[in-house]
Design an enzyme around this catalytic site. Structure first.
Site, PDB file in Angstrom:
ATOM      1  N   ARG A 112       0.808  -1.224   0.000  1.00 43.92           N
ATOM      2  CA  ARG A 112       0.000   0.000   0.000  1.00 43.92           C
ATOM      3  C   ARG A 112       0.841   1.274   0.000  1.00 43.92           C
ATOM      4  O   ARG A 112       0.332   2.356   0.341  1.00 43.92           O
ATOM      5  CB  ARG A 112      -0.988   0.020   1.177  1.00 43.92           C
ATOM      6  CG  ARG A 112      -2.023  -1.104   1.127  1.00 43.92           C
ATOM      7  CD  ARG A 112      -3.209  -0.796   2.021  1.00 43.92           C
ATOM      8  NE  ARG A 112      -4.237  -1.821   1.880  1.00 43.92           N
ATOM      9  CZ  ARG A 112      -4.456  -2.780   2.747  1.00 43.92           C
ATOM     10  NH1 ARG A 112      -3.699  -2.877   3.830  1.00 43.92           N
ATOM     11  NH2 ARG A 112      -5.426  -3.659   2.550  1.00 43.92           N
ATOM     12  N   LYS A 134       3.664  11.925 -10.983  1.00 50.34           N
ATOM     13  CA  LYS A 134       2.739  11.173 -11.829  1.00 50.34           C
ATOM     14  C   LYS A 134       3.339   9.806 -12.117  1.00 50.34           C
ATOM     15  O   LYS A 134       4.497   9.694 -12.543  1.00 50.34           O
ATOM     16  CB  LYS A 134       2.518  11.896 -13.161  1.00 50.34           C
ATOM     17  CG  LYS A 134       1.503  13.000 -13.130  1.00 50.34           C
ATOM     18  CD  LYS A 134       1.272  13.482 -14.563  1.00 50.34           C
ATOM     19  CE  LYS A 134       0.246  14.561 -14.648  1.00 50.34           C
ATOM     20  NZ  LYS A 134       0.015  14.987 -16.050  1.00 50.34           N
ATOM     21  N   GLU A 176      10.246  18.427 -24.623  1.00 49.70           N
ATOM     22  CA  GLU A 176       9.607  18.735 -23.349  1.00 49.70           C
ATOM     23  C   GLU A 176      10.102  20.075 -22.787  1.00 49.70           C
ATOM     24  O   GLU A 176       9.346  20.797 -22.128  1.00 49.70           O
ATOM     25  CB  GLU A 176       9.859  17.614 -22.339  1.00 49.70           C
ATOM     26  CG  GLU A 176       9.216  16.277 -22.696  1.00 49.70           C
ATOM     27  CD  GLU A 176       7.708  16.246 -22.437  1.00 49.70           C
ATOM     28  OE1 GLU A 176       7.142  17.263 -21.981  1.00 49.70           O
ATOM     29  OE2 GLU A 176       7.098  15.198 -22.708  1.00 49.70           O
ATOM     30  N   LYS A 214       8.575  23.422 -13.934  1.00 48.41           N
ATOM     31  CA  LYS A 214       7.637  22.356 -13.591  1.00 48.41           C
ATOM     32  C   LYS A 214       7.399  22.293 -12.087  1.00 48.41           C
ATOM     33  O   LYS A 214       6.258  22.086 -11.640  1.00 48.41           O
ATOM     34  CB  LYS A 214       8.132  21.002 -14.100  1.00 48.41           C
ATOM     35  CG  LYS A 214       7.126  19.899 -13.775  1.00 48.41           C
ATOM     36  CD  LYS A 214       7.295  18.640 -14.564  1.00 48.41           C
ATOM     37  CE  LYS A 214       6.148  17.678 -14.288  1.00 48.41           C
ATOM     38  NZ  LYS A 214       6.277  16.410 -15.028  1.00 48.41           N
ATOM     39  N   GLU A 224      -3.336  18.026 -10.591  1.00 52.23           N
ATOM     40  CA  GLU A 224      -3.787  18.401 -11.929  1.00 52.23           C
ATOM     41  C   GLU A 224      -5.277  18.728 -11.979  1.00 52.23           C
ATOM     42  O   GLU A 224      -6.034  18.216 -12.787  1.00 52.23           O
ATOM     43  CB  GLU A 224      -3.452  17.298 -12.943  1.00 52.23           C
ATOM     44  CG  GLU A 224      -3.436  17.791 -14.388  1.00 52.23           C
ATOM     45  CD  GLU A 224      -2.903  16.767 -15.367  1.00 52.23           C
ATOM     46  OE1 GLU A 224      -3.679  16.293 -16.193  1.00 52.23           O
ATOM     47  OE2 GLU A 224      -1.698  16.445 -15.294  1.00 52.23           O
ATOM     48  N   ARG A 228      -1.831  22.624 -13.745  1.00 49.74           N
ATOM     49  CA  ARG A 228      -0.877  21.588 -14.142  1.00 49.74           C
ATOM     50  C   ARG A 228      -1.247  20.934 -15.465  1.00 49.74           C
ATOM     51  O   ARG A 228      -0.388  20.414 -16.179  1.00 49.74           O
ATOM     52  CB  ARG A 228      -0.748  20.526 -13.041  1.00 49.74           C
ATOM     53  CG  ARG A 228       0.333  19.501 -13.346  1.00 49.74           C
ATOM     54  CD  ARG A 228       0.630  18.581 -12.184  1.00 49.74           C
ATOM     55  NE  ARG A 228       1.634  17.601 -12.558  1.00 49.74           N
ATOM     56  CZ  ARG A 228       2.155  16.694 -11.732  1.00 49.74           C
ATOM     57  NH1 ARG A 228       1.771  16.652 -10.469  1.00 49.74           N
ATOM     58  NH2 ARG A 228       3.061  15.833 -12.161  1.00 49.74           N
ATOM     59  N   ASN A 232       0.466  19.498 -20.308  1.00 50.80           N
ATOM     60  CA  ASN A 232       0.125  18.493 -21.315  1.00 50.80           C
ATOM     61  C   ASN A 232      -0.002  19.096 -22.711  1.00 50.80           C
ATOM     62  O   ASN A 232      -0.530  18.446 -23.622  1.00 50.80           O
ATOM     63  CB  ASN A 232      -1.179  17.787 -20.934  1.00 50.80           C
ATOM     64  CG  ASN A 232      -0.995  16.892 -19.729  1.00 50.80           C
ATOM     65  OD1 ASN A 232      -0.256  15.921 -19.767  1.00 50.80           O
ATOM     66  ND2 ASN A 232      -1.657  17.225 -18.634  1.00 50.80           N
ATOM     67  N   HIS A 235       0.452  16.950 -25.719  1.00 51.10           N
ATOM     68  CA  HIS A 235       0.227  15.562 -25.335  1.00 51.10           C
ATOM     69  C   HIS A 235      -1.132  15.026 -25.776  1.00 51.10           C
ATOM     70  O   HIS A 235      -1.262  13.828 -26.045  1.00 51.10           O
ATOM     71  CB  HIS A 235       0.368  15.417 -23.811  1.00 51.10           C
ATOM     72  CG  HIS A 235       1.771  15.543 -23.325  1.00 51.10           C
ATOM     73  ND1 HIS A 235       2.514  16.695 -23.490  1.00 51.10           N
ATOM     74  CD2 HIS A 235       2.588  14.669 -22.682  1.00 51.10           C
ATOM     75  CE1 HIS A 235       3.715  16.516 -22.959  1.00 51.10           C
ATOM     76  NE2 HIS A 235       3.778  15.303 -22.466  1.00 51.10           N
ATOM     77  N   HIS A 239      -0.564  11.685 -27.591  1.00 53.81           N
ATOM     78  CA  HIS A 239      -0.993  10.396 -27.051  1.00 53.81           C
ATOM     79  C   HIS A 239      -1.810   9.598 -28.064  1.00 53.81           C
ATOM     80  O   HIS A 239      -1.719   8.368 -28.104  1.00 53.81           O
ATOM     81  CB  HIS A 239      -1.805  10.597 -25.771  1.00 53.81           C
ATOM     82  CG  HIS A 239      -0.968  10.990 -24.591  1.00 53.81           C
ATOM     83  ND1 HIS A 239      -1.516  11.387 -23.389  1.00 53.81           N
ATOM     84  CD2 HIS A 239       0.379  11.034 -24.417  1.00 53.81           C
ATOM     85  CE1 HIS A 239      -0.540  11.669 -22.530  1.00 53.81           C
ATOM     86  NE2 HIS A 239       0.613  11.462 -23.132  1.00 53.81           N
ATOM     87  N   HIS A 252       8.345   9.157 -27.070  1.00 48.75           N
ATOM     88  CA  HIS A 252       7.306  10.000 -26.473  1.00 48.75           C
ATOM     89  C   HIS A 252       7.509  11.472 -26.829  1.00 48.75           C
ATOM     90  O   HIS A 252       6.575  12.164 -27.249  1.00 48.75           O
ATOM     91  CB  HIS A 252       7.294   9.822 -24.952  1.00 48.75           C
ATOM     92  CG  HIS A 252       6.344  10.751 -24.260  1.00 48.75           C
ATOM     93  ND1 HIS A 252       4.985  10.716 -24.468  1.00 48.75           N
ATOM     94  CD2 HIS A 252       6.564  11.761 -23.366  1.00 48.75           C
ATOM     95  CE1 HIS A 252       4.395  11.655 -23.735  1.00 48.75           C
ATOM     96  NE2 HIS A 252       5.329  12.295 -23.065  1.00 48.75           N
TER      97      HIS A 252
END
Length: 351
Positions: A112, A134, A176, A214, A224, A228, A232, A235, A239, A252
């Site tokens: 956990r 993330k 990026e 960042k 987010e 935030r 993206n 992205h 994606h 990526h």
């Protein structure tokens, strides 16, 4: 009858980001280092010479976005149970963005949740993926749709690891950096236009500037819920490209570069960006040999895949669009015909 459980509390998840030669890392308990064969062959001995712990175990997984799956996570967890790690153990994510995402997600699941640290070895992971907590894996519906926010205890960014980085991987990381400059820092973007990141200490400055940018965004919006999401930029389109090509054609950062070009075209159509500004972004990406086009074969299919994006809800697609250079717009008000019009301009073009 109503019974309340009061769990209000303040949690401090702050952590340091070290930029420079890898220091000595001392840990009293057991440590598992998650990496891949390529990084292990190049840099594992360097890490082990700086890492001191009660017991250190190495777990390697295949290299590549296509292995960023639940099946891989399960195999790593099995190895960790084999080594009898406990809640006081530590996971070290040693590699690029894929390793960082899977390492953090694995750490969030084991018993956990256990601590982990990020030691990124690619430019993309150093300036972006390793910072912010993330974590996650891909599935057939899309990228990083399964995961958790799980902050590392520390991030160690050693530019020396980049000396063995292939040129494509370098360019992917630059994408990026450009992303953050376009959306948050016009002076930094101008600096990037006037300085070559392959010369002198320019790269070290750019890494620090990108990480600083960042970190500031994450401090303001960790989960987010608003700002935030601006990170993206590129992205949402990227994606879909990765999904359509099954993560095998583009890195990526390369997909993000194409996604930025597409987002810029949409921003121009929406009156948020001038064509001159869009061309400046394209020229900067081209300098590092990043791909700028993608041949869309089915506009409707491409459009429908947007709805699997984590930022979209119900029938509304959220787009991250630049507002000129140095600003950003997060909007779900772009009508479908407008989006499809832009997508059609990429239909059938050469890659």
């Amino acid at each position: 009858m109503t019974i309340s459980i009061n769990l209000k509390r303040v949690i401090d998840d702050s952590y340091p980001i070290h930029i420079g030669p890898l220091p000595e890392i001392n840990f009293e308990g057991k440590v598992v280092v998650l990496t891949n064969p390529k990084v292990a062959g190049l840099h594992l001995q360097t890490l082990l010479s700086r890492l001191s712990a009660k017991e250190v175990y190495i777990v390697t997984i295949p290299d590549g976005e296509q292995y960023k799956t639940f099946e891989t996570i399960e195999s790593v967890l099995e190895r960790m149970f084999d080594h009898r790690l406990n809640r006081k153990s530590l996971l070290v994510a040693f590699g690029g963005g894929v390793i960082g995402d899977m390492g953090g997600f694995t750490a969030s699941l084991y018993n956990r949740g256990i601590d982990f640290i990020q030691i990124p070895t690619t430019l993309l992971s150093q300036v972006d993926a390793s910072v912010g907590g993330k974590t996650g894996v891909n599935n057939r519906y899309g990228k990083n749709l399964i995961g958790a926010f799980h902050q590392p205890r520390a991030v160690y960014i050693d530019p020396n690891f980049l000396k063995t980085l292939p040129s494509r991987e370098f360019g992917a990381g630059v994408a990026e950096i450009v992303k953050m400059a376009v959306t948050f820092n016009a002076p930094f973007f101008e600096w990037l236009e006037n300085n070559d990141l392959r010369e002198g200490d320019n790269l070290l400055y750019a890494i620090a500037k990108a990480v600083e940018t960042k970190a500031g965004v994450v401090e303001e919006d960790e989960k987010e819920q608003g700002l935030r999401a601006a990170l993206n930029y590129g992205h949402t389109f990227g994606h879909v490209i990765e999904n359509e090509t099954q993560y095998e054609t583009y890195l990526h950062g390369e997909s993000v570069a194409i996604g930025m070009v597409m987002a810029n075209a949409l921003a121009c159509e929406a009156g948020l960006m001038t064509h001159e500004e869009a061309e400046r972004v394209k020229a900067l990406l081209a300098r590092y040999d990043l791909p700028l086009t993608y041949p869309i074969t089915d506009v409707e299919k491409f459009y429908q895949t947007f709805f699997l994006d984590k930022k979209s809800a119900d029938s509304a697609i959220t787009f991250i669009l630049p507002r000129g250079i140095g600003g950003v717009e997060i909007t779900d008000a772009i009508e479908a015909p407008v989006v499809k019009k832009i997508l059609s301009t990429f239909q059938g073009i050469g890659a």
